[in-house]
Design a protein around this motif. Sequence first.
Motif, PDB file in Angstrom:
ATOM      1  N   VAL A   9       0.845  -1.204   0.000  1.00 13.33           N
ATOM      2  CA  VAL A   9       0.000   0.000   0.000  1.00 13.33           C
ATOM      3  C   VAL A   9       0.873   1.244   0.000  1.00 13.33           C
ATOM      4  CG1 VAL A   9      -1.701   1.322   1.318  1.00 13.33           C
ATOM      5  CG2 VAL A   9      -2.002  -1.145   1.014  1.00 13.33           C
ATOM      6  N   ALA A  10       1.907   1.276   0.839  1.00 15.02           N
ATOM      7  CA  ALA A  10       2.805   2.434   0.884  1.00 15.02           C
ATOM      8  C   ALA A  10       3.513   2.635  -0.449  1.00 15.02           C
ATOM      9  CB  ALA A  10       3.827   2.266   2.007  1.00 15.02           C
ATOM     10  N   GLY A  11       3.955   1.543  -1.071  1.00 16.37           N
ATOM     11  CA  GLY A  11       4.625   1.645  -2.362  1.00 16.37           C
ATOM     12  C   GLY A  11       3.712   2.187  -3.448  1.00 16.37           C
ATOM     13  N   LEU A  12       2.464   1.784  -3.421  1.00 22.10           N
ATOM     14  CA  LEU A  12       1.506   2.264  -4.426  1.00 22.10           C
ATOM     15  C   LEU A  12       1.105   3.712  -4.172  1.00 22.10           C
ATOM     16  CD1 LEU A  12      -0.679  -0.946  -4.779  1.00 22.10           C
ATOM     17  CD2 LEU A  12       0.882   0.000  -6.499  1.00 22.10           C
ATOM     18  N   GLY A  16       1.380   7.518  -6.321  1.00 24.34           N
ATOM     19  CA  GLY A  16       0.216   8.325  -6.675  1.00 24.34           C
ATOM     20  C   GLY A  16      -1.117   7.616  -6.659  1.00 24.34           C
ATOM     21  N   VAL A  17      -1.164   6.364  -6.232  1.00 20.93           N
ATOM     22  CA  VAL A  17      -2.425   5.622  -6.176  1.00 20.93           C
ATOM     23  C   VAL A  17      -3.160   6.033  -4.893  1.00 20.93           C
ATOM     24  CG1 VAL A  17      -3.467   3.328  -6.073  1.00 20.93           C
ATOM     25  CG2 VAL A  17      -1.415   3.706  -7.461  1.00 20.93           C
ATOM     26  N   PRO A  18      -4.434   6.405  -4.991  1.00 21.54           N
ATOM     27  CA  PRO A  18      -5.191   6.728  -3.773  1.00 21.54           C
ATOM     28  C   PRO A  18      -5.176   5.542  -2.795  1.00 21.54           C
ATOM     29  CG  PRO A  18      -6.449   7.313  -5.737  1.00 21.54           C
ATOM     30  CD  PRO A  18      -5.247   6.537  -6.198  1.00 21.54           C
ATOM     31  N   GLU A  19      -5.157   5.855  -1.514  1.00 22.74           N
ATOM     32  CA  GLU A  19      -5.004   4.803  -0.511  1.00 22.74           C
ATOM     33  C   GLU A  19      -6.078   3.727  -0.619  1.00 22.74           C
ATOM     34  OE1 GLU A  19      -4.280   4.092   4.250  1.00 22.74           O
ATOM     35  OE2 GLU A  19      -4.716   6.106   3.540  1.00 22.74           O
ATOM     36  N   HIS A  20      -7.340   4.111  -0.822  1.00 19.27           N
ATOM     37  CA  HIS A  20      -8.394   3.092  -0.889  1.00 19.27           C
ATOM     38  C   HIS A  20      -8.194   2.175  -2.103  1.00 19.27           C
ATOM     39  CE1 HIS A  20     -10.145   6.099  -3.618  1.00 19.27           C
ATOM     40  NE2 HIS A  20     -10.908   5.127  -4.097  1.00 19.27           N
ATOM     41  N   GLN A  99     -11.075   3.422 -14.962  1.00 12.94           N
ATOM     42  CA  GLN A  99     -12.329   2.974 -14.364  1.00 12.94           C
ATOM     43  C   GLN A  99     -12.133   2.560 -12.911  1.00 12.94           C
ATOM     44  OE1 GLN A  99     -14.336   0.062 -16.807  1.00 12.94           O
ATOM     45  NE2 GLN A  99     -13.925   1.222 -18.657  1.00 12.94           N
ATOM     46  N   VAL A 100     -11.006   1.933 -12.619  1.00 10.22           N
ATOM     47  CA  VAL A 100     -10.689   1.565 -11.227  1.00 10.22           C
ATOM     48  C   VAL A 100     -10.588   2.825 -10.379  1.00 10.22           C
ATOM     49  CG1 VAL A 100      -8.910   0.593  -9.706  1.00 10.22           C
ATOM     50  CG2 VAL A 100      -9.575  -0.617 -11.807  1.00 10.22           C
ATOM     51  N   LEU A 101      -9.862   3.827 -10.885  1.00  6.86           N
ATOM     52  CA  LEU A 101      -9.674   5.053 -10.124  1.00  6.86           C
ATOM     53  C   LEU A 101     -10.968   5.832  -9.936  1.00  6.86           C
ATOM     54  CD1 LEU A 101      -6.294   6.305 -11.631  1.00  6.86           C
ATOM     55  CD2 LEU A 101      -6.678   5.231  -9.381  1.00  6.86           C
ATOM     56  N   ALA A 102     -11.922   5.655 -10.859  1.00  3.11           N
ATOM     57  CA  ALA A 102     -13.194   6.365 -10.769  1.00  3.11           C
ATOM     58  C   ALA A 102     -14.191   5.686  -9.832  1.00  3.11           C
ATOM     59  CB  ALA A 102     -13.806   6.510 -12.161  1.00  3.11           C
ATOM     60  N   ALA A 103     -13.898   4.473  -9.405  1.00  9.10           N
ATOM     61  CA  ALA A 103     -14.824   3.737  -8.523  1.00  9.10           C
ATOM     62  C   ALA A 103     -14.957   4.449  -7.184  1.00  9.10           C
ATOM     63  CB  ALA A 103     -14.320   2.306  -8.319  1.00  9.10           C
ATOM     64  N   PRO A 104     -16.185   4.506  -6.669  1.00  5.61           N
ATOM     65  CA  PRO A 104     -16.373   5.160  -5.356  1.00  5.61           C
ATOM     66  C   PRO A 104     -15.722   4.338  -4.248  1.00  5.61           C
ATOM     67  CG  PRO A 104     -18.403   4.119  -6.086  1.00  5.61           C
ATOM     68  CD  PRO A 104     -17.409   3.977  -7.202  1.00  5.61           C
ATOM     69  N   HIS A 105     -15.363   5.009  -3.174  1.00  5.36           N
ATOM     70  CA  HIS A 105     -14.749   4.301  -2.056  1.00  5.36           C
ATOM     71  C   HIS A 105     -15.577   4.370  -0.802  1.00  5.36           C
ATOM     72  CE1 HIS A 105     -13.082   8.388  -1.983  1.00  5.36           C
ATOM     73  NE2 HIS A 105     -12.911   8.268  -0.703  1.00  5.36           N
TER      74      HIS A 105
END
Length: 105
Positions: A9-12, A16-20, A99-105
Amino acid sequence: MRLTQDQVVAGLTKRGVPEHTAKGVAMNFADESGFDTGLQERKPTSGRGGFGLAQWTGTRRVNLDNFAAERGTAIDDPDTQLDFFMHENAVPEASAWSQVLAAPH
C-alpha cells in the motif's frame, strides 16, 4: 522477497495511487502471490507461467522481463514490479485503470 500489505500500500500510494485503491490492489496481490515478488507459478499450462506480485503471464510476463532488463534490475525487485504495475496502467491498461480510479470508495 515477501512484502507486507502495508509495504505494498505504501509503495503504491508513493506512486500516486489513492489509498483506498492501493488497498484494493494489495488485496488482489495477496490473492495472486501472497505478496511474494519471486513467486513462480507451479505447473503452468503454457509458457513460463505467472510470476511475481500480480502473477504476470504471457506477453505481460515478457514485458515485465524486458522492463526489468531495461532498468538493469532483477525481475523480482519490489520497486521494479510496482513501477511495472504503474507502467501497465499508464499505457496498455489505461482505460481499465481509469475505471478503477473512478470507482467510489
